[in-house]
Design a protein around this motif. Structure first.
Motif, PDB file in Angstrom:
ATOM      1  N   UNK A  48      11.161   4.235   1.349  1.00 27.84           N
ATOM      2  CA  UNK A  48      10.093   4.186   2.023  1.00 27.84           C
ATOM      3  C   UNK A  48      10.050   4.319   3.094  1.00 27.84           C
ATOM      4  N   UNK A  49      10.913   5.620   4.061  1.00 26.31           N
ATOM      5  CA  UNK A  49       9.993   5.974   4.977  1.00 26.31           C
ATOM      6  C   UNK A  49       9.684   7.002   4.735  1.00 26.31           C
ATOM      7  N   UNK A  50       9.600   8.120   3.586  1.00 20.40           N
ATOM      8  CA  UNK A  50       9.444   8.958   3.169  1.00 20.40           C
ATOM      9  C   UNK A  50       7.818   9.275   3.032  1.00 20.40           C
ATOM     10  N   UNK A  51       7.427   7.727   1.881  1.00 21.27           N
ATOM     11  CA  UNK A  51       6.475   7.914   1.195  1.00 21.27           C
ATOM     12  C   UNK A  51       5.382   7.231   2.509  1.00 21.27           C
ATOM     13  N   UNK A  52       5.657   6.272   3.587  1.00 19.33           N
ATOM     14  CA  UNK A  52       4.928   6.115   4.870  1.00 19.33           C
ATOM     15  C   UNK A  52       4.488   7.372   5.560  1.00 19.33           C
ATOM     16  N   UNK A  53       4.889   8.604   5.936  1.00 17.80           N
ATOM     17  CA  UNK A  53       5.150   9.863   6.135  1.00 17.80           C
ATOM     18  C   UNK A  53       4.286  10.231   5.682  1.00 17.80           C
ATOM     19  N   UNK A  54       4.114  10.494   3.989  1.00 17.35           N
ATOM     20  CA  UNK A  54       3.555  11.262   3.554  1.00 17.35           C
ATOM     21  C   UNK A  54       1.714  11.047   3.795  1.00 17.35           C
ATOM     22  N   UNK A  55       1.422   9.524   3.674  1.00 12.81           N
ATOM     23  CA  UNK A  55       0.832   8.871   3.758  1.00 12.81           C
ATOM     24  C   UNK A  55      -0.134   8.799   5.166  1.00 12.81           C
ATOM     25  N   UNK A  56       0.597   8.687   6.294  1.00  5.98           N
ATOM     26  CA  UNK A  56       0.584   8.507   7.707  1.00  5.98           C
ATOM     27  C   UNK A  56       0.132  10.105   8.127  1.00  5.98           C
ATOM     28  N   UNK A  57       0.615  11.148   7.292  1.00 12.14           N
ATOM     29  CA  UNK A  57       0.410  11.988   8.308  1.00 12.14           C
ATOM     30  C   UNK A  57      -0.450  13.141   7.275  1.00 12.14           C
ATOM     31  N   UNK A  58      -0.937  12.459   6.604  1.00 13.45           N
ATOM     32  CA  UNK A  58      -2.365  13.312   5.182  1.00 13.45           C
ATOM     33  C   UNK A  58      -3.094  12.280   5.709  1.00 13.45           C
ATOM     34  N   UNK A  59      -3.675  11.456   6.795  1.00 18.81           N
ATOM     35  CA  UNK A  59      -3.866  10.069   6.505  1.00 18.81           C
ATOM     36  C   UNK A  59      -4.814   9.649   5.115  1.00 18.81           C
ATOM     37  N   UNK A  60      -3.486   9.769   4.982  1.00 17.77           N
ATOM     38  CA  UNK A  60      -4.562   8.497   3.407  1.00 17.77           C
ATOM     39  C   UNK A  60      -5.360   7.112   3.981  1.00 17.77           C
ATOM     40  N   UNK A  61      -6.481   7.349   3.300  1.00 18.03           N
ATOM     41  CA  UNK A  61      -6.947   6.298   3.600  1.00 18.03           C
ATOM     42  C   UNK A  61      -6.858   5.025   2.659  1.00 18.03           C
ATOM     43  N   UNK A  62      -6.824   4.838   0.937  1.00 19.98           N
ATOM     44  CA  UNK A  62      -6.673   4.226   0.335  1.00 19.98           C
ATOM     45  C   UNK A  62      -5.243   3.551  -0.524  1.00 19.98           C
ATOM     46  N   UNK A  63      -4.449   2.060  -1.046  1.00 25.26           N
ATOM     47  CA  UNK A  63      -4.023   1.823  -1.528  1.00 25.26           C
ATOM     48  C   UNK A  63      -2.676   2.035  -0.860  1.00 25.26           C
ATOM     49  N   UNK A  64      -1.265   1.303  -0.882  1.00 25.80           N
ATOM     50  CA  UNK A  64      -0.323   0.803  -0.865  1.00 25.80           C
ATOM     51  C   UNK A  64       0.586   1.777  -0.765  1.00 25.80           C
ATOM     52  N   UNK A  65       0.870   2.358   0.458  1.00 26.28           N
ATOM     53  CA  UNK A  65       1.504   3.607   0.565  1.00 26.28           C
ATOM     54  C   UNK A  65       2.942   2.994   1.494  1.00 26.28           C
ATOM     55  N   UNK A  66       4.567   3.435   1.264  1.00 27.50           N
ATOM     56  CA  UNK A  66       5.011   2.851   2.319  1.00 27.50           C
ATOM     57  C   UNK A  66       5.217   2.008   2.439  1.00 27.50           C
ATOM     58  N   UNK A  67       5.388   0.638   2.152  1.00 26.54           N
ATOM     59  CA  UNK A  67       4.707  -0.950   2.486  1.00 26.54           C
ATOM     60  C   UNK A  67       4.059  -1.036   3.062  1.00 26.54           C
ATOM     61  N   UNK A  68       2.999  -0.771   3.501  1.00 33.73           N
ATOM     62  CA  UNK A  68       1.430  -0.551   4.538  1.00 33.73           C
ATOM     63  C   UNK A  68       0.463  -0.445   3.563  1.00 33.73           C
ATOM     64  N   UNK A  69      -0.314  -1.703   3.837  1.00 29.46           N
ATOM     65  CA  UNK A  69      -1.511  -1.527   3.347  1.00 29.46           C
ATOM     66  C   UNK A  69      -2.223  -0.514   4.374  1.00 29.46           C
TER      67      UNK A  69
END
Length: 99
Positions: A48-69
């Motif tokens: 979960x933490x790795x997925x969330x870090x990826x989304x936050x660092x790449x500023x992913x705009x869409x989807x559920x990543x790392x347990x967060x909308x």
């Protein structure tokens, strides 16, 4: 003098270990209440933490990543603009919890 062992639980090749691996990816790219339902897949995810870090660092705009909308991630990014590498921050947090 005692040595403190450092345990690194971080997994760089995390995607194949995710709870959502092998599932329909569209299930995590939903809107509204369905996003909160999609987050249940993340609750017990070992990466979960790795997925969330990826989304936050790449500023992913869409989807559920790392347990967060996307809305929750945007709020976190606004709250903590001082963090330049979420991977480093979350990895350090995991290491400190493992001690």
């Amino acid at each position: 003098m005692s040595a403190v062992a450092t345990v690194d639980l971080w997994v760089d090749e995390w995607a194949r270990e995710a709870n959502c691996a092998g599932q329909d990816p569209e299930a995590l790219f939903v809107r509204g209440k369905a996003q909160h339902d999609a987050k249940t897949v993340c609750k017990t995810c070992p990466v979960l933490a790795q997925c969330l870090a990826e989304a936050l660092d790449s500023r992913t705009e869409f989807g559920v990543w790392g347990g967060m909308t996307e809305r929750e991630r945007r709020a976190l990014l606004r709250k903590r603009p001082d963090i330049t590498s979420w991977k480093s921050a979350l990895r350090a947090g995991m290491a400190s919890q493992a001690r």
